[in-house]
Write a protein that holds these residues in place. Sequence first.
Motif, PDB file in Angstrom:
ATOM      1  N   ALA A 114       1.011  -1.204   0.074  1.00 30.24           N
ATOM      2  CA  ALA A 114      -0.102   0.018  -0.037  1.00 30.24           C
ATOM      3  C   ALA A 114       0.929   1.244  -0.061  1.00 30.24           C
ATOM      4  CB  ALA A 114      -0.757   0.008   1.287  1.00 30.24           C
ATOM      5  N   SER A 115       0.654   2.097  -0.956  1.00 33.08           N
ATOM      6  CA  SER A 115       1.473   3.323  -1.016  1.00 33.08           C
ATOM      7  C   SER A 115       0.718   4.574  -0.972  1.00 33.08           C
ATOM      8  CB  SER A 115       2.586   3.088  -2.062  1.00 33.08           C
ATOM      9  OG  SER A 115       1.814   3.662  -3.527  1.00 33.08           O
ATOM     10  N   PHE A 137     -12.303  12.061   6.212  1.00 31.87           N
ATOM     11  CA  PHE A 137     -13.737  11.913   6.453  1.00 31.87           C
ATOM     12  C   PHE A 137     -14.104  13.161   6.609  1.00 31.87           C
ATOM     13  CE2 PHE A 137     -12.191   7.855   8.130  1.00 31.87           C
ATOM     14  CZ  PHE A 137     -13.049   6.869   7.503  1.00 31.87           C
ATOM     15  N   PRO A 138     -15.707  13.347   6.406  1.00 27.81           N
ATOM     16  CA  PRO A 138     -16.070  14.673   6.465  1.00 27.81           C
ATOM     17  C   PRO A 138     -15.898  15.215   7.994  1.00 27.81           C
ATOM     18  CG  PRO A 138     -17.809  13.034   5.664  1.00 27.81           C
ATOM     19  CD  PRO A 138     -16.422  12.177   6.031  1.00 27.81           C
ATOM     20  N   HIS A 170       1.980   4.106   4.348  1.00 31.16           N
ATOM     21  CA  HIS A 170       2.643   3.131   3.506  1.00 31.16           C
ATOM     22  C   HIS A 170       2.425   1.701   4.250  1.00 31.16           C
ATOM     23  CE1 HIS A 170       4.443   5.846   0.382  1.00 31.16           C
ATOM     24  NE2 HIS A 170       4.459   6.720   1.330  1.00 31.16           N
ATOM     25  N   TYR A 223     -13.607   0.779   2.907  1.00 29.06           N
ATOM     26  CA  TYR A 223     -13.165   2.063   2.536  1.00 29.06           C
ATOM     27  C   TYR A 223     -12.810   2.325   1.386  1.00 29.06           C
ATOM     28  CZ  TYR A 223     -14.390   3.514   7.288  1.00 29.06           C
ATOM     29  OH  TYR A 223     -14.996   3.653   8.650  1.00 29.06           O
ATOM     30  N   ARG A 224     -12.894   3.076   0.489  1.00 29.17           N
ATOM     31  CA  ARG A 224     -12.093   3.609  -0.677  1.00 29.17           C
ATOM     32  C   ARG A 224     -11.144   4.781  -0.205  1.00 29.17           C
ATOM     33  NH1 ARG A 224     -13.038   2.964  -6.254  1.00 29.17           N
ATOM     34  NH2 ARG A 224     -12.302   4.970  -6.477  1.00 29.17           N
ATOM     35  N   GLU A 268      -7.724  -2.271  -7.341  1.00 27.32           N
ATOM     36  CA  GLU A 268      -8.701  -1.119  -6.607  1.00 27.32           C
ATOM     37  C   GLU A 268      -9.982  -2.087  -5.954  1.00 27.32           C
ATOM     38  OE1 GLU A 268     -10.892   1.757  -8.631  1.00 27.32           O
ATOM     39  OE2 GLU A 268      -8.943   2.226  -9.822  1.00 27.32           O
ATOM     40  N   HIS A 296     -13.613  -2.541  -4.432  1.00 22.91           N
ATOM     41  CA  HIS A 296     -14.963  -1.400  -4.081  1.00 22.91           C
ATOM     42  C   HIS A 296     -15.478  -2.147  -2.984  1.00 22.91           C
ATOM     43  CE1 HIS A 296     -14.136   0.981  -7.570  1.00 22.91           C
ATOM     44  NE2 HIS A 296     -13.453  -0.202  -8.063  1.00 22.91           N
ATOM     45  N   ALA A 306     -24.847   7.345  23.636  1.00 19.27           N
ATOM     46  CA  ALA A 306     -25.694   7.383  22.583  1.00 19.27           C
ATOM     47  C   ALA A 306     -25.144   7.837  21.332  1.00 19.27           C
ATOM     48  CB  ALA A 306     -26.935   8.173  22.749  1.00 19.27           C
ATOM     49  N   PRO A 307     -24.518   6.795  20.390  1.00 11.70           N
ATOM     50  CA  PRO A 307     -23.530   7.409  19.387  1.00 11.70           C
ATOM     51  C   PRO A 307     -23.730   8.382  18.513  1.00 11.70           C
ATOM     52  CG  PRO A 307     -24.210   5.405  18.944  1.00 11.70           C
ATOM     53  CD  PRO A 307     -24.672   5.607  20.120  1.00 11.70           C
ATOM     54  N   SER A 308     -24.941   8.666  18.154  1.00 12.55           N
ATOM     55  CA  SER A 308     -25.239   9.999  17.337  1.00 12.55           C
ATOM     56  C   SER A 308     -25.435  11.070  17.985  1.00 12.55           C
ATOM     57  CB  SER A 308     -26.501   9.430  16.294  1.00 12.55           C
ATOM     58  OG  SER A 308     -26.271   8.287  15.559  1.00 12.55           O
ATOM     59  N   LEU A 309     -25.759  11.087  19.318  1.00  8.77           N
ATOM     60  CA  LEU A 309     -25.756  12.198  20.152  1.00  8.77           C
ATOM     61  C   LEU A 309     -24.359  12.951  20.447  1.00  8.77           C
ATOM     62  CD1 LEU A 309     -28.757  11.252  20.257  1.00  8.77           C
ATOM     63  CD2 LEU A 309     -28.619  11.633  22.726  1.00  8.77           C
ATOM     64  N   ARG A 334     -19.856   9.194  17.992  1.00  7.43           N
ATOM     65  CA  ARG A 334     -19.489   8.192  17.173  1.00  7.43           C
ATOM     66  C   ARG A 334     -18.354   8.721  16.346  1.00  7.43           C
ATOM     67  NH1 ARG A 334     -22.047   9.570  12.021  1.00  7.43           N
ATOM     68  NH2 ARG A 334     -23.721  10.814  12.642  1.00  7.43           N
ATOM     69  N   LEU A 335     -18.046   9.985  16.127  1.00  4.67           N
ATOM     70  CA  LEU A 335     -16.916  10.639  15.188  1.00  4.67           C
ATOM     71  C   LEU A 335     -15.623  10.511  15.978  1.00  4.67           C
ATOM     72  CD1 LEU A 335     -18.500  13.119  13.129  1.00  4.67           C
ATOM     73  CD2 LEU A 335     -18.300  11.061  12.583  1.00  4.67           C
ATOM     74  N   ARG A 370     -21.461   1.272  -9.609  1.00  2.00           N
ATOM     75  CA  ARG A 370     -21.561   0.773  -8.385  1.00  2.00           C
ATOM     76  C   ARG A 370     -21.888   1.911  -7.239  1.00  2.00           C
ATOM     77  NH1 ARG A 370     -18.237  -3.355  -6.568  1.00  2.00           N
ATOM     78  NH2 ARG A 370     -17.217  -4.488  -8.302  1.00  2.00           N
ATOM     79  N   ASP A 416     -31.718   6.320  19.711  1.00  2.00           N
ATOM     80  CA  ASP A 416     -30.279   6.083  19.393  1.00  2.00           C
ATOM     81  C   ASP A 416     -29.788   4.889  19.855  1.00  2.00           C
ATOM     82  OD1 ASP A 416     -28.033   7.091  17.545  1.00  2.00           O
ATOM     83  OD2 ASP A 416     -27.122   7.584  19.527  1.00  2.00           O
ATOM     84  N   ALA A 417     -29.916   4.664  20.858  1.00  2.00           N
ATOM     85  CA  ALA A 417     -29.165   3.414  21.450  1.00  2.00           C
ATOM     86  C   ALA A 417     -29.882   3.065  22.772  1.00  2.00           C
ATOM     87  CB  ALA A 417     -27.828   4.074  22.269  1.00  2.00           C
ATOM     88  N   ALA A 438     -28.089   2.165  25.882  1.00  2.36           N
ATOM     89  CA  ALA A 438     -27.628   3.153  26.644  1.00  2.36           C
ATOM     90  C   ALA A 438     -28.438   4.107  27.404  1.00  2.36           C
ATOM     91  CB  ALA A 438     -26.939   4.468  25.808  1.00  2.36           C
ATOM     92  N   THR A 461     -13.153  -3.198 -11.542  1.00  2.00           N
ATOM     93  CA  THR A 461     -13.033  -3.640 -10.412  1.00  2.00           C
ATOM     94  C   THR A 461     -11.190  -3.629 -10.124  1.00  2.00           C
ATOM     95  OG1 THR A 461     -14.783  -5.010 -10.757  1.00  2.00           O
ATOM     96  CG2 THR A 461     -13.257  -5.357  -8.648  1.00  2.00           C
TER      97      THR A 461
END
Lengths: 523, 377
Positions: free
Chosen positions: A20-21, A27-28, A38, A68-69, A83, A85, A363-366, A416-417, B3, B235-236, B239, B359
Amino acid sequence: MTTTEHAAETAGGPPPAVAASGITKRFPGGVVANDDVHLELRAGEVHALLGENGAGKSTLSNVLTGLYRPDAGDLWIHGRLTELHSPRDAIDAGIGMVHQHFRLVAPFTVAENVVLGERSPFRRREAEERVRALGERYRLPVDPTARIWQLSVGQQQRVEILKALDRDARILILDEPTAVLTPQESEALFEVMRAMADEGRAVLFISHKLDEVLAVSDRVTVLRDARNVGTVTTADVDTRELARMMVGREVALGRARTGRAPAPANGARPPALVLDGVGADDDRGCPALHDVTLTVAAGEVLGVCGVAGNGQRELAEVVGGIRRATAGTVTVAGERLRKADPRVAHAAGVAHVPEDRLHTGTAPSLSVEDNLALLAHRRPPLSAGPFLRRSRIRARALELMARFGVKAPGPTTPVRLLSGGNVQKVLLARELSSDPALVVAASPTRGLDVGAIESVRATILAAADAGAGVLLISEDLDEVLDLSDRVAVMYEGRIVGVVDRDEADVTELGLLMGGATLAEVGP
Amino acid sequence: MIRLERRVETPRWLDVAVPLASFVAALVVGGLVLQLTGHSALGTYERIVERALTSDGALSGTLVAATPLLFTGLAAAVAFRMNVFNIGGEGQLVLGAIAASGAGLALEGRPGWLIIGAMVVAGAAAGAAWAAIPGALRAFTGTNEIITSLMLNYVAANLATYLIFGSRSFWRSLEGSGATFPTGKRLPPEASWPSLELGGVVVPFGFLLGVAGAVVLLVVLRATRFGFAMRVVADAPAAARYAGIRGRRVVLGVMALSGAAAGIGGASNIGDTRHVLDPRGLNQAGYGYAGIVVAALARLNPVAVVFVSIVMGGLANAGRALQGPDFPAGLVGTLQGLLLVFTLGGEVFARYRIRRARTVHEAHAGAPPPPTAEVTA
């Protein structure tokens, strides 16, 4: 050190199994999880991948398995630019992954799980025979007709490995495979890993346990802050050096309790926890705890070790008021818990750090601030009548984030982030901010990187020093030994032995965890 | 090869761009259908806008049509956000209508404000109680609320039919033509809900109540302890349990809240428009199911529900005006259907990215793999 030598080998010999290079993955929200990473994984070697969770270890393995790509970078598999996918592509390219959390279908048999996803029609006899032969060849004995739910965690892991071998994966990735094993089981796994490498397969071993990395790998690639720190030949380094590479500074690990007086026989304070003859059922209604009697003094750390699934979760839940005790009494700081209710337990002074920190602990999304307010939001000052007081919730969150060293873009970032270590810090901050009498912590450092482990351990020990009793439940024997004043071993829902830390011996504890009695083990 | 790849995060701008693009795509395909059936697409759209918005009294008619959708849309949005799938808005609206008309009839002769207030309260309470049945079944026995709330819709429809057609109930008129042809008793004039005139547009009281309801729901979700508990449970669940949040109560509470919204919708249907319990009219309208569509288009946001209900109400209103020998009612339904399909289909683009790629492709022969970084420790 070995640069030229390896380069010469590479140029002359066959191409590496994986090269892997320049792998970069963003991520957003501006998080760069892999930055020009590498990795060279050769056929016939066990290659360890060390690094902090936030630093891109998991991201890299997700890139290698097609989940992940990458945003940039090339992946060469056996010398071919490839590659990926989807996980399907990775399987087709000969990459097998053994996940930390097994991807098995519990009601299916071993053979059914192994052949799951194959495109040819299913022939039971044939599949069972194939799995049996494969198991014998690699010394991974497991009954192909057994159903997954009947197997121990160690056996389930063997099924995962067999699954990869059955597809003739030339490249095997094992993600924290020893986290759920006894020391003896880990030893056996290392032999299997070596055997697979000797056959010419490439084995990538992801672990945070430095001594295991030293014991089993040929080379080590270390990641930190999403970048390569370097790749070294294992024989040339020691624990201290690896830890320094991973964390970027000197770390003090091991024997954290050394020099500390044994648990103070504190007459003034009632014990933090007294369990007397406690029994409980598991989720299916089968007895999971039998006659458990334990005492945790104020200021004491009692470690509970055992192979996963021997009643540890039920024990933690009974103390936390989430599970009803079918027999016996639970007394926290002198107050008997008469009702299985987390609010009652919390009011009595129990802080609970559950094992599944992301989905049970938070609560991960909170947001971080909401998660920090999960318990305290019901009362003033965080709420007034039915309404929340958002500004106070935020102010308290900022204060706790600073005090417990939570690194997050801000108090409104979803949990979660965050990296695993920071999720755990959020959880600890919330639970310890109420000055609990008893801290129940289940596998509090599982899957964390060395830096985070150090700070989580320090936080827990600080709570003990402040007078809280700590019930530390962990499958990681080293951790139990490092942190505890006394160690209790659980097997099939019973406490099979309690020993002082200084008298504890790893082999002995390992045997107890496997079902031997104290008398058999003997001093 | 094409895809689909799951996006880890949906960028903000897509939240707006995708629904807009879906709307435009629905208009384009709808235009094709119109052209193929011998209608002018642009002309039809112009007439829709005219009949829904610009012509005399059109906007008022649109708001009347939008009002029940607003309530059932809110009912669906609040429940679905919580992962509680209340499909029973239809039945809860019918129960609300039964209770509100009952209250209106029973309080005949009392002052208008009292009757109207009682109708709102009775509608909300009946809708909440009806929704609490599947809510309690879900909370305490784990029964799937989709099935139970859906089945209760048929029970509610039959109950209303029974009250007017199958019995000599309190609701049924037995005098005049009612003696021969079953109809409901007409509510007293004081039970008619007022309306507000704003620059020539008549805004029904029910619509204002619905807008207020949307704001209240938004406040409940964002700023109260109950809303906090709702978000954690959704959400959980584990939790929530560990934090001592009473998950069952929260589920029950959400169902009741959702049912109350639909129930007020039923009350508004009596007070604002029909002034009589009319089982056939209610059952044909299908407000409850349309509300689920409204909530989905609004992406479960209470404030967006207000706007989407106006759009859907406008289409319904214009559809009634357009339909005739030259313009079958089915065409309007087709346009609505296209709008829904494209909007929900567009979600794919918000959640997934589309890639065109092969691919595995061969590296140029003989080229050595790139050197890997080899660093000394």
